[in-house]
Scaffold this motif. Structure first.
Motif, PDB file in Angstrom:
ATOM      1  N   ALA A  15       0.169   2.206  -3.857  1.00 13.65           N
ATOM      2  CA  ALA A  15       1.393   1.434  -3.613  1.00 13.65           C
ATOM      3  C   ALA A  15       2.445   1.725  -4.682  1.00 13.65           C
ATOM      4  O   ALA A  15       3.641   1.857  -4.381  1.00 13.65           O
ATOM      5  CB  ALA A  15       1.069  -0.058  -3.576  1.00 13.65           C
ATOM      6  N   MET A  20       6.176   3.477  -4.279  1.00 19.76           N
ATOM      7  CA  MET A  20       7.351   2.739  -4.736  1.00 19.76           C
ATOM      8  C   MET A  20       8.160   3.575  -5.718  1.00 19.76           C
ATOM      9  O   MET A  20       9.401   3.627  -5.651  1.00 19.76           O
ATOM     10  CB  MET A  20       6.917   1.418  -5.390  1.00 19.76           C
ATOM     11  N   LYS A  27      -0.726  -8.918  -3.140  1.00 21.78           N
ATOM     12  CA  LYS A  27      -0.792  -7.660  -2.402  1.00 21.78           C
ATOM     13  C   LYS A  27      -0.638  -6.494  -3.386  1.00 21.78           C
ATOM     14  O   LYS A  27      -0.107  -6.666  -4.490  1.00 21.78           O
ATOM     15  CB  LYS A  27       0.298  -7.601  -1.337  1.00 21.78           C
ATOM     16  N   ASP A  28      -1.071  -5.324  -2.957  1.00 18.94           N
ATOM     17  CA  ASP A  28      -0.907  -4.161  -3.837  1.00 18.94           C
ATOM     18  C   ASP A  28       0.560  -3.897  -4.151  1.00 18.94           C
ATOM     19  O   ASP A  28       0.908  -3.431  -5.244  1.00 18.94           O
ATOM     20  CB  ASP A  28      -1.583  -2.925  -3.257  1.00 18.94           C
ATOM     21  N   THR A  29       1.446  -4.236  -3.215  1.00 17.99           N
ATOM     22  CA  THR A  29       2.890  -4.058  -3.455  1.00 17.99           C
ATOM     23  C   THR A  29       3.417  -5.066  -4.481  1.00 17.99           C
ATOM     24  O   THR A  29       4.398  -4.775  -5.178  1.00 17.99           O
ATOM     25  CB  THR A  29       3.678  -4.176  -2.146  1.00 17.99           C
ATOM     26  N   ASP A  30       2.798  -6.252  -4.561  1.00 17.99           N
ATOM     27  CA  ASP A  30       3.183  -7.212  -5.613  1.00 17.99           C
ATOM     28  C   ASP A  30       2.902  -6.614  -6.982  1.00 17.99           C
ATOM     29  O   ASP A  30       3.722  -6.714  -7.910  1.00 17.99           O
ATOM     30  CB  ASP A  30       2.394  -8.520  -5.473  1.00 17.99           C
ATOM     31  N   ALA A  33       2.617  -3.401  -7.641  1.00 19.71           N
ATOM     32  CA  ALA A  33       3.524  -2.260  -7.830  1.00 19.71           C
ATOM     33  C   ALA A  33       4.893  -2.738  -8.294  1.00 19.71           C
ATOM     34  O   ALA A  33       5.522  -2.109  -9.164  1.00 19.71           O
ATOM     35  CB  ALA A  33       3.641  -1.468  -6.525  1.00 19.71           C
ATOM     36  N   ASP A  34       5.358  -3.844  -7.743  1.00 17.40           N
ATOM     37  CA  ASP A  34       6.648  -4.423  -8.160  1.00 17.40           C
ATOM     38  C   ASP A  34       6.634  -4.771  -9.644  1.00 17.40           C
ATOM     39  O   ASP A  34       7.591  -4.477 -10.379  1.00 17.40           O
ATOM     40  CB  ASP A  34       6.942  -5.696  -7.360  1.00 17.40           C
TER      41      ASP A  34
END
Length: 238
Positions: free
Chosen positions: A20, A24, A206-209, A211-212
């Motif tokens: 992720a 990004m 989430k994996d995107t959290d 990554a953020d």
């Protein structure tokens, strides 16, 4: 701070948080070095990154292999001329009573969580010192700060990773190198017994959290270092 044109190395890049994060950063036109054990997964990720207009080099192997860490850093320096950040994201866990942990399991967990972090940091530091800047971000866990029943092996490895990070931070700050640690709670990834996306994980990070958060740390101005960042889902009380 813009990340465009930066060169970032990510271990454990083929799935979960690492994957992720790679996607990004690719959207921000970051040059990427991707390390994982699965060549097929890395090749698929590289293709996605190139569709986003970014560049990626892949490196297949075990993060506890000193030759892999050395070769990865050397290749990225030759290809992109610099190495701005290393994300030590590769992680492994075994959860059982201490008396049931085998010597092989103990070595495997420490090899990935502690030795891998050490080797890739060690390989990157000389180039970062020469540049007068750099950023090492180690993805730990909230269990680097607490323990739980059945976690003697995993928790101790994360405590060790955290201690290494804290000492390293004091050692390299004088050279303009930042060291950050992210302590996460429950994240919906392949790491757990249930598969990623399982309904039991609906309220987890989430994996995107993740990554953020890592992107945010990377994007801090040169004079700012985020030493530690603890993150949990609202459903998990720490």
């Amino acid at each position: 701070m813009s990340l465009q044109g930066k060169t970032v190395l990510i271990t454990g890049a083929s799935k979960g948080i690492g994957r992720a994060l790679a996607l990004m950063l690719a959207q921000k036109q970051v040059n990427l070095g991707l390390v994982a054990r699965s060549e097929i997964e890395l090749l698929n990720l590289k293709a996605e990154i190139e569709l986003l207009g970014a560049q990626a080099e892949i490196f297949v192997g075990d993060v506890s292999d000193s030759e892999l860490s050395r070769r990865t850093v050397e290749t990225l320096l030759l290809k992109f001329g610099k190495l701005d950040a290393v994300i030590n994201n590769a992680g492994y866990g075994v959860f059982k009573a201490a008396e049931d942990v085998t010597e092989e399991e103990w070595e495997n967990v420490y090899n990935v969580n502690v030795k891998g972090t050490f080797l890739f940091s060690k390989a990157a530091i000389p180039a970062m010192k020469a540049a007068g800047s750099g950023h090492i971000i180690n993805i730990a866990s909230d269990v680097a700060k607490r323990v739980f029943d059945g976690g003697s092996l995993y928790c101790s490895s994360k405590f060790a990773q955290d201690a290494f990070s804290m000492a390293l931070r004091k050692e390299v700050r004088r050279y303009g190198i930042k060291v950050s640690v992210v302590y996460s709670g429950l994240v919906d990834t392949h790491f757990h017994t249930d598969p990623q996306g399982d309904e039991k994980h609906n309220d987890w990070l989430k994996d995107t959290d993740m990554a953020d958060v890592i992107t945010y740390i990377l994007s801090a101005p040169k004079h700012v270092v985020i030493d530690e960042l603890m993150i949990h889902p609202m459903s998990q009380e720490y």
